[in-house]
Structure formats: structure tokens, C-alpha cells
Write an enzyme that holds these catalytic residues in place. Structure first.
Site, PDB file in Angstrom:
ATOM      1  N   GLU A 153       0.828  -1.218   0.000  1.00 11.81           N
ATOM      2  CA  GLU A 153       0.000   0.000   0.000  1.00 11.81           C
ATOM      3  C   GLU A 153       0.863   1.271   0.000  1.00 11.81           C
ATOM      4  O   GLU A 153       0.654   2.179   0.795  1.00 11.81           O
ATOM      5  CB  GLU A 153      -0.953  -0.012   1.188  1.00 11.81           C
ATOM      6  CG  GLU A 153      -1.900  -1.203   1.189  1.00 11.81           C
ATOM      7  CD  GLU A 153      -2.935  -1.152   2.310  1.00 11.81           C
ATOM      8  OE1 GLU A 153      -2.681  -0.474   3.338  1.00 11.81           O
ATOM      9  OE2 GLU A 153      -3.991  -1.784   2.169  1.00 11.81           O
TER      10      GLU A 153
ATOM     11  N   GLU B 249      -5.886  -8.431   0.313  1.00 11.65           N
ATOM     12  CA  GLU B 249      -6.326  -8.429   1.706  1.00 11.65           C
ATOM     13  C   GLU B 249      -7.812  -8.122   1.758  1.00 11.65           C
ATOM     14  O   GLU B 249      -8.277  -7.178   1.117  1.00 11.65           O
ATOM     15  CB  GLU B 249      -5.579  -7.384   2.543  1.00 11.65           C
ATOM     16  CG  GLU B 249      -4.080  -7.585   2.660  1.00 11.65           C
ATOM     17  CD  GLU B 249      -3.401  -6.464   3.451  1.00 11.65           C
ATOM     18  OE1 GLU B 249      -4.108  -5.745   4.207  1.00 11.65           O
ATOM     19  OE2 GLU B 249      -2.182  -6.300   3.318  1.00 11.65           O
TER      20      GLU B 249
END
Length: 491
Positions: free
Chosen positions: A124, A271
Site C-alpha cells: 500500500e 487483503e
């Protein structure tokens, strides 16, 4: 001869531990394995849990040698990772990227070794909270790693990707529907370059999607829209009805990919999950509801409105609670596991997606510290330093269950102090000096837990009694020899 060959195959399969439990619906299912815990489960115990539950894919956040060694020969497909703090070096020097691939991929890439399929370059990195720290280095690092994989002759089967948060794309406020999805304006050009590079190398786009965060960040977000059971008012998008935020989020990405000419790019959900403590919405009942809906859809290959009937590769986040994770995003960060810190399941969860009322298979052979807790000394007279000692305990141990909306919220001062003292005592492996706090605490063999609040006993570090592959392999080999001798005698 046919029966002989079949018998030998079965015996060899058993010896190599390659025969997985039949878990229909779990083929597309992976699991994130994080290790930021004061007492992490031993890697062999974790790999056994994955195998026992039919999980054939795992995503790591580094290339920890103990984890990779435990995964060797297991048949579990692995996504290894490069932490964000390494991106600058790998972006600046292609030779360092080649060295990283040699040490962290090629080292484990052999028959009987790890089954590495992806390299996650960063995690991220374009979060807006990073204030652009990784904006200029992520793509060069991605290029150098994939080129290094290609140069090593393994780039055809091991692909580099970048797990990105869903905030890299959005729909305009004037038209907030999935079909209007575009990449974030400040990184639109960069995201286009990354997508083109991934497509050139036949690599997937990886995105992390968290319906829980929609609730956490917006008190006005409709609760039912975070789940899959059809209770929400649908969002209309040119005749398409979206009944949950996961589909809407995924298809917003599909629209953004289509807008840059790659609408058919494979997408991995790196995720997705639901925490069970640390916030008013982080509770086991919601997690059970969320996973029940998600897993049923994955098993049925329902897909999304933009990609109906399509397989979606998904990695649940995560496997086990991690009591050392940063709580900067929220106290829930330490409670994402479908298993507790000790590898025991928290709630009913049918990983096959068939909707059965069943529990995940727990970790086996876990050993605990003695049944001793640390609690507030009932004879303590001077409580003036109690607050400072609670703060000290919670600085070095996990006290997030005490927060508002959490499982241990609402206890009195004595309960809060005892919880904090015990959390520290357990992290310190029940050392005598860890249960003093200037005379305010005492060890006790009386469990201070309540119906809602569990005062934990920690596991012994590295003490899972899991059979090693060497012993099991030797026993299995003996069985194979015996079977072969018997069969050849008959033949």
C-alpha cells in the site's frame, strides 16, 4: 500393473505430504500470514494450520527464513514481499534488485522448496497518509524486481505486483457509481504506467479491499452494505444493482483499469477481512457474518456485476492476531485474525463456502505458560501511582481490548489495572519482576477473566508440538518401502 502403480502413487503421495484435505471452494482462497506478535506461533504450526484447513495460498509481508523453510515442500503457493523501507534501494540500483531476487527468491526456488508465485513490491505504498513518500520509487522498484526475475529465468512463472490500497481509485462525487471509476488524479499517470507494465509482464493487479473500514471511517455508512446477505438498499448504476460495498469497490477498480485500456487485467484481492476487537464494529458476530457471505460467493464463483461468474483470487486478512502491530490506523489492527493469538478459532467459519456451522481447524500442540495471572494487589494502599503503572504496562503490551466498544470496555478501575498488568506479565513470560508495579500487583492462580473479557495466558515461545517433516517423512518412507515390498511380492 495398474493397481500396483496406483498403490505406489498413493503411498508416495502420503510420504511427500502432498495429499491435501478435500476442501471444495477453497481453491481461490489464500491467507495473509503476519508475524508482528510478541509470541508468534511457530512457523511449522502455522503451515500445518494452513494445510489442515485446505488453504493452498499464503501471502507474507517479507521473506522470513523460518517461514520459508517451514513452507518448503508443503505445496502452499507463496507471495513473498518487499517492505516499503527497502523500495528506495531497489529502485536506485538494478543490481540490488538482482541480489534481492537471488537471496529471497532463487534461494528457495528448487524442487522440494518453496512454491513462490508472486513478489509483492511494497505494501500500500500510495496511501495518502504517507504524503507521497513512496510515489517516485515504487514503480522503478517494481520494474527492477520483475526484470531481475526475468533475467534469472523465472519471470515466466513468478510475477512482481504491488499490493495497493483501494484509495488509489475512486468515482467522482458528481457521479459516485462503480462504472465511473478512475485512478486517483494525483497518481493517474503513474498508475497507468504501472498497469501497462503489469500487463506487459502478464502480472496481476493486486488490491486490498476492506468493507470494515467503510464503517469505521464513516458513521453514516449503512451497516448492511458492508455485508453480503442482501439487507442493504442497493446502489443503482446504469441498470446494475450493487447490494454490497465489496462488489462496488471491486468494479470501481475494473472501470479504472478499463479506462486505461486494460479492463481484462487479472485482479487479486490481496487483503480482505473483518477484525474482532478494538472498535464498536470490530466484533466476532460481524466477522462471522462477513466471512459467511464472502466465502459462499467465492465458492460459487459468483464474481461481480462487471465480471460475472469469474474466479476471484482472494487472500483473507488475516490468519492470526498480532499484538505488536501499530495501532495508528485504529485499535482493531491487532485483531484481524480468524484465529486467536494461540491459533484457536474465534467463531464458526466454513472455509469451503458451503455454509456449514463448523469451526476452522485449530493449531495443534500449542504449549502455554503456567496458569498464573497478574492482578491488582487487593491490599495496596497507595493508588496514587496506579495510572502511571497502567500506562507503562500498556506501552509494552496490548491493552486495546480495554478501549471504547471493545470486549473489555466497561470494567472498573481494578479490572482495567488487572488487565493491563496481566497483559504485560504475559508478554514478559511471567517473570516474577514483571508482576510488581511498585507493589500494586500480585501473581494469582485465580483467573480474573469475565464473561466478555478474556485475560490471556501466553503461549510458550516456539513451543508448538508439531511433527517435523523429517520425522514424518522418515516414517512415511518406511511405509512406502513396506508397501512396495508387499506389492512386488504379490506381483
Amino acid at each position: 500393473m495398474a493397481r500396483l502403480a496406483a498403490a505406489v502413487l498413493v503411498a508416495l503421495c502420503w510420504a511427500a505430504a502432498c495429499c491435501w484435505p478435500a476442501v471444495p471452494g477453497a481453491e481461490a482462497l489464500g491467507m495473509n500470514w503476519g508475524t508482528q506478535a510478541s509470541h508468534p506461533l511457530p512457523p511449522k504450526a502455522v503451515v500445518q494450520v494452513l494445510r489442515d484447513n485446505g488453504i493452498k495460498k499464503v501471502k507474507l509481508f517479507d521473506t522470513d527464513s523460518a517461514a520459508m523453510s517451514a513452507l518448503a515442500g508443503s505445496g502452499v503457493e507463496v507471495m513473498v514481499a518487499i517492505p516499503n523501507n527497502m523500495l528506495a534501494d531497489l529502485a536506485d540500483d538494478a543490481r540490488k534488485a538482482k541480489d534481492w531476487v537471488k537471496r529471497n527468491v532463487k534461494r528457495y526456488d528448487f524442487d522440494g522448496g518453496g512454491t513462490i508465485k508472486y513478489v509483492a513490491v511494497g505494501n500500500e505504498p500510495f496511501l495518502q497518509s504517507y504524503n507521497g513518500t513512496f510515489i517516485n520509487i515504487t514503480f522503478p522498484a517494481l520494474q527492477n524486481i520483475q526484470n531481475a526475475l526475468n533475467d534469472a529465468g523465472i519471470g515466466d512463472r513468478i510475477k512482481a505486483t504491488v499490493p495497493l490500497n483501494a484509495d488509489v481509485y475512486n468515482s467522482p462525487p458528481s457521479h459516485p457509481v462503480p462504472s465511473a471509476g478512475r485512478f486517483r488524479t494525483d497518481i493517474a499517470g503513474l498508475m497507468t504506467d504501472i498497469v501497462k507494465f503489469l500487463a506487459k509482464n502478464n502480472a496481476p493487479f493486486t488490491v486490498n479491499i476492506y468493507p470494515f473500514l467503510s464503517l469505521y471511517l464513516n458513521d453514516n455508512f449503512p451497516l448492511d452494505y458492508a455485508f453480503f446477505d442482501g439487507g442493504a438498499t442497493p446502489v443503482h448504476d446504469n441498470g446494475v444493482l450493487y447490494t454490497n460495498v465489496f462488489d462496488a469497490n471491486f468494479d470501481t477498480l475494473v472501470a479504472a483499469l478499463k479506462a486505461v485500456g486494460n479492463g481484462d487485467m487479472p485482479v487479486i484481492v490481496g487483503e480482505v477481512g473483518w477484525p474482532t476487537d478494538g472498535d464498536k464494529h470490530a466484533k466476532s458476530t460481524y466477522a462471522e457474518r462477513f466471512y459467511a457471505g464472502l466465502l459462499k460467493r467465492l465458492a460459487a464463483n459468483t464474481g461481480t456485476p462487471a465480471r460475472p461468474g469469474q474466479y476471484i483470487e482472494v487472500y483473507l486478512f488475516g490468519l492470526v492476531d498480532e499484538d505488536k502491530k501499530s495501532v495508528a490506523p485504529g485499535n482493531f489492527e491487532r485483531h484481524w485474525g480468524i484465529l486467536r493469538y494461540d491459533g484457536q478459532p474465534k467463531f464458526a467459519m466454513d472455509l469451503t463456502g458451503q455454509g456449514r456451522n463448523t469451526m476452522p481447524v485449530p493449531a495443534k500442540g500449542i504449549k502455554y505458560l503456567s496458569k498464573t495471572w497478574c492482578a491488582l494487589n487487593p491490599n495496596a494502599k497507595d493508588l496514587s501511582k496506579l495510572g502511571a503503572n497502567i500506562d507503562y504496562a500498556c506501552t509494552f503490551a496490548d491493552c486495546t481490548p480495554l478501549g471504547y466498544g471493545s470486549t473489555c470496555n466497561g470494567m472498573d478501575t481494578a479490572g482495567n489495572a488487572s488487565y493491563a498488568f496481566n497483559a504485560y506479565y504475559q508478554v514478559q513470560n511471567q517473570k516474577d519482576e514483571a508482576c510488581d508495579f511498585q507493589g500494586l500487583a500480585l501473581p494469582t492462580e485465580t483467573n480474573p477473566s469475565t464473561a466478555a473479557c478474556n485475560f490471556t495466558i501466553q503461549i510458550q515461545a516456539g513451543a508448538a508440538a508439531v511433527h517435523g517433516r523429517s520425522g514424518a517423512g522418515a516414517a512415511a518412507a518406511a511405509v512406502v518401502v513396506l508397501v512396495l515390498l508387499q506389492l512386488f511380492a504379490l506381483w
